[in-house]
Enzyme design. Structure first.
Site, PDB file in Angstrom:
ATOM      1  N   LYS A 201       5.425  -1.989   7.473  1.00 53.65           N
ATOM      2  CA  LYS A 201       5.991  -0.736   6.948  1.00 53.65           C
ATOM      3  C   LYS A 201       6.991  -1.045   5.845  1.00 53.65           C
ATOM      4  O   LYS A 201       7.852  -1.904   5.985  1.00 53.65           O
ATOM      5  CB  LYS A 201       6.661   0.070   8.070  1.00 53.65           C
ATOM      6  CG  LYS A 201       7.189   1.416   7.575  1.00 53.65           C
ATOM      7  CD  LYS A 201       7.474   2.389   8.689  1.00 53.65           C
ATOM      8  CE  LYS A 201       8.033   3.704   8.182  1.00 53.65           C
ATOM      9  NZ  LYS A 201       7.111   4.447   7.304  1.00 53.65           N
TER      10      LYS A 201
ATOM     11  N   HIS B 161       8.629   0.392  14.076  1.00 57.80           N
ATOM     12  CA  HIS B 161       7.342   0.441  13.379  1.00 57.80           C
ATOM     13  C   HIS B 161       6.796  -0.968  13.169  1.00 57.80           C
ATOM     14  O   HIS B 161       7.533  -1.949  13.256  1.00 57.80           O
ATOM     15  CB  HIS B 161       7.490   1.138  12.016  1.00 57.80           C
ATOM     16  CG  HIS B 161       7.530   2.637  12.130  1.00 57.80           C
ATOM     17  ND1 HIS B 161       8.700   3.320  12.361  1.00 57.80           N
ATOM     18  CD2 HIS B 161       6.551   3.574  12.053  1.00 57.80           C
ATOM     19  CE1 HIS B 161       8.440   4.618  12.420  1.00 57.80           C
ATOM     20  NE2 HIS B 161       7.138   4.804  12.247  1.00 57.80           N
TER      21      HIS B 161
HETATM   22  P1  NAD Z   1      -0.989   1.461   3.155  1.00 62.44           P
HETATM   23  O1  NAD Z   1      -0.136   0.499   2.398  1.00 62.44           O
HETATM   24  O2  NAD Z   1      -1.933   0.964   4.196  1.00 62.44           O
HETATM   25  O3  NAD Z   1      -1.857   2.331   2.121  1.00 62.44           O
HETATM   26  C1  NAD Z   1      -1.336   2.878   0.945  1.00 62.44           C
HETATM   27  C2  NAD Z   1      -2.479   3.201  -0.006  1.00 62.44           C
HETATM   28  O4  NAD Z   1      -1.939   3.849  -1.164  1.00 62.44           O
HETATM   29  C3  NAD Z   1      -3.222   1.966  -0.489  1.00 62.44           C
HETATM   30  O5  NAD Z   1      -4.604   2.267  -0.503  1.00 62.44           O
HETATM   31  C4  NAD Z   1      -2.721   1.769  -1.924  1.00 62.44           C
HETATM   32  O6  NAD Z   1      -3.687   1.201  -2.760  1.00 62.44           O
HETATM   33  C5  NAD Z   1      -2.460   3.212  -2.326  1.00 62.44           C
HETATM   34  N1  NAD Z   1      -1.453   3.318  -3.401  1.00 62.44           N
HETATM   35  C6  NAD Z   1      -0.292   2.627  -3.523  1.00 62.44           C
HETATM   36  N2  NAD Z   1       0.341   2.988  -4.661  1.00 62.44           N
HETATM   37  C7  NAD Z   1      -0.444   3.932  -5.245  1.00 62.44           C
HETATM   38  C8  NAD Z   1      -0.327   4.689  -6.443  1.00 62.44           C
HETATM   39  N3  NAD Z   1       0.712   4.546  -7.282  1.00 62.44           N
HETATM   40  N4  NAD Z   1      -1.311   5.580  -6.735  1.00 62.44           N
HETATM   41  C9  NAD Z   1      -2.372   5.747  -5.898  1.00 62.44           C
HETATM   42  N5  NAD Z   1      -2.539   5.041  -4.753  1.00 62.44           N
HETATM   43  C10 NAD Z   1      -1.581   4.143  -4.445  1.00 62.44           C
HETATM   44  O7  NAD Z   1       0.054   2.515   3.769  1.00 62.44           O
HETATM   45  P2  NAD Z   1      -0.186   3.536   4.987  1.00 62.44           P
HETATM   46  O8  NAD Z   1       0.258   2.907   6.263  1.00 62.44           O
HETATM   47  O9  NAD Z   1      -1.552   4.138   4.886  1.00 62.44           O
HETATM   48  O10 NAD Z   1       0.932   4.624   4.637  1.00 62.44           O
HETATM   49  C11 NAD Z   1       0.877   5.353   3.433  1.00 62.44           C
HETATM   50  C12 NAD Z   1       2.081   6.286   3.371  1.00 62.44           C
HETATM   51  O11 NAD Z   1       1.993   7.265   4.409  1.00 62.44           O
HETATM   52  C13 NAD Z   1       3.434   5.581   3.565  1.00 62.44           C
HETATM   53  O12 NAD Z   1       4.392   6.205   2.731  1.00 62.44           O
HETATM   54  C14 NAD Z   1       3.743   5.842   5.038  1.00 62.44           C
HETATM   55  O13 NAD Z   1       5.115   5.778   5.341  1.00 62.44           O
HETATM   56  C15 NAD Z   1       3.201   7.250   5.158  1.00 62.44           C
HETATM   57  N6  NAD Z   1       2.877   7.682   6.528  1.00 62.44           N
HETATM   58  C16 NAD Z   1       3.164   8.973   6.816  1.00 62.44           C
HETATM   59  C17 NAD Z   1       2.825   9.495   8.046  1.00 62.44           C
HETATM   60  C18 NAD Z   1       3.100  10.947   8.315  1.00 62.44           C
HETATM   61  O14 NAD Z   1       2.715  11.454   9.398  1.00 62.44           O
HETATM   62  N7  NAD Z   1       3.705  11.680   7.364  1.00 62.44           N
HETATM   63  C19 NAD Z   1       2.211   8.685   9.010  1.00 62.44           C
HETATM   64  C20 NAD Z   1       1.923   7.350   8.689  1.00 62.44           C
HETATM   65  C21 NAD Z   1       2.246   6.853   7.422  1.00 62.44           C
END
Ligand code: NAD
Length: 262
Positions: free
Chosen positions: A145, A141
């Site tokens: 991440k 990744h």
């Molecule tokens: P990112 O860091 O770009 O975005 C995270 C967002 O969540 C940010 O806007 C942040 O401000 C917000 N946030 C953080 N803590 C928070 C809280 N306590 N309350 C509300 N909002 C909060 O991350 P990303 O790459 O968008 O990934 C987000 C999550 O999704 C991660 O856990 C990642 O592993 C997961 N993910 C899952 C899949 C899937 O298919 N299931 C795919 C990609 C990413």
């Protein structure tokens, strides 16, 4: 139960937790391309999970710390939840299972059609190849991440352990260093590689003496997860409270024994 009226011909109203993040932006972009199907009605930020009555469904791709308050807000408002956040502790996962007795939840380590097909293929290959094949999961990744191993890699290890009938005796080894000794029969290896802007790559390696099989999935764009999350949201509205995953949404579940575990 979800008290929202069925969306009918109007777009599905989505409340998006983590809207400014990478996944949040990908979901916005996907929803914009299908305005008749989806409307991002609410963008939710930190600690503010009010206003859910305006949405049919909540989609959360944020951080594990947000999950408990999001679950509480969804349960209080009776809204179904698509949960894409990964990296939860065992007790956070118990909280998700408990909430799924009140509201329907799709909780998936990966929302792409391709990865869920990889899950299905992994289960079949593990059963067909049998216990002499060593099992390893390698994931790569992007450098930003936060959690390791990826939720998808954890799910692949879980599927391999289930298919082998290892249950709790499965020995998941995430990374090896030093004099670790020869592999044991119950060992499932896991390796997390981090670098650059890799959206997500997963390889499941089945290795025996004289031959090996590799199943590989490469995601090249986050919109594959975003499109899957929106599809899951549309599927979830009106379902009974339970814990579903993307294999349920896609109809890939072949036997009850393939069920989702937490
Ligand atoms: P990112 O860091 O770009 O975005 C995270 C967002 O969540 C940010 O806007 C942040 O401000 C917000 N946030 C953080 N803590 C928070 C809280 N306590 N309350 C509300 N909002 C909060 O991350 P990303 O790459 O968008 O990934 C987000 C999550 O999704 C991660 O856990 C990642 O592993 C997961 N993910 C899952 C899949 C899937 O298919 N299931 C795919 C990609 C990413």
């Amino acid at each position: 139960m979800n008290p929202s009226p069925p969306p009918g011909k109007r777009p599905l109203r989505v409340a998006l937790v983590g809207a400014p993040g990478r996944m949040g932006q990908a979901i916005e972009a996907c929803a914009k391309r299908e305005p008749d199907a989806y409307e991002i009605a609410l963008r939710l930020g930190r600690e503010d999970f009010t206003g859910l009555e305006r949405a049919d469904v909540v989609i959360d791709f944020s951080a594990p710390a947000a999950t408990a308050p999001v679950l509480a807000a969804c349960a209080a408002a009776g809204k179904p939840l698509v949960l894409g956040t990964t990296g939860h502790s065992a007790s956070e996962r118990e909280g998700i299972a408990a909430a799924s007795r009140m509201i329907p939840i799709v909780f998936a380590a990966n929302f792409s059609v391709g990865v869920n097909t990889l899950f299905w293929l992994t289960r079949q290959a593990a059963r067909m190849l049998g216990p002499t094949f060593d099992l390893e999961v390698i994931e790569t990744h992007h450098r930003l991440k936060k959690d390791a191993p990826s939720g998808t890699a954890r799910r692949l290890v879980e599927i391999l352990a289930e298919a082998r009938g290892l249950g709790d005796s499965a020995d998941a080894r995430h990374g090896r260093e030093g004099l670790v000794g020869a592999r044991t029969a119950g060992e499932i290896g896991g390796h997390a590689v981090r670098g650059g802007d890799v959206v997500g790559e997963h390889t499941v390696l089945f290795a025996d003496l004289g031959e090996r099989v590799e199943l590989v999935h490469r995601a090249t764009n986050r919109e594959t997860f975003a499109a899957g999350a929106l599809r899951a949201a549309a599927w979830l509205v009106g379902r009974s409270p339970a814990l579903y995953d993307m294999e349920d949404v896609l109809g890939l579940r072949s036997t009850p024994a393939d069920g989702h575990s937490l």
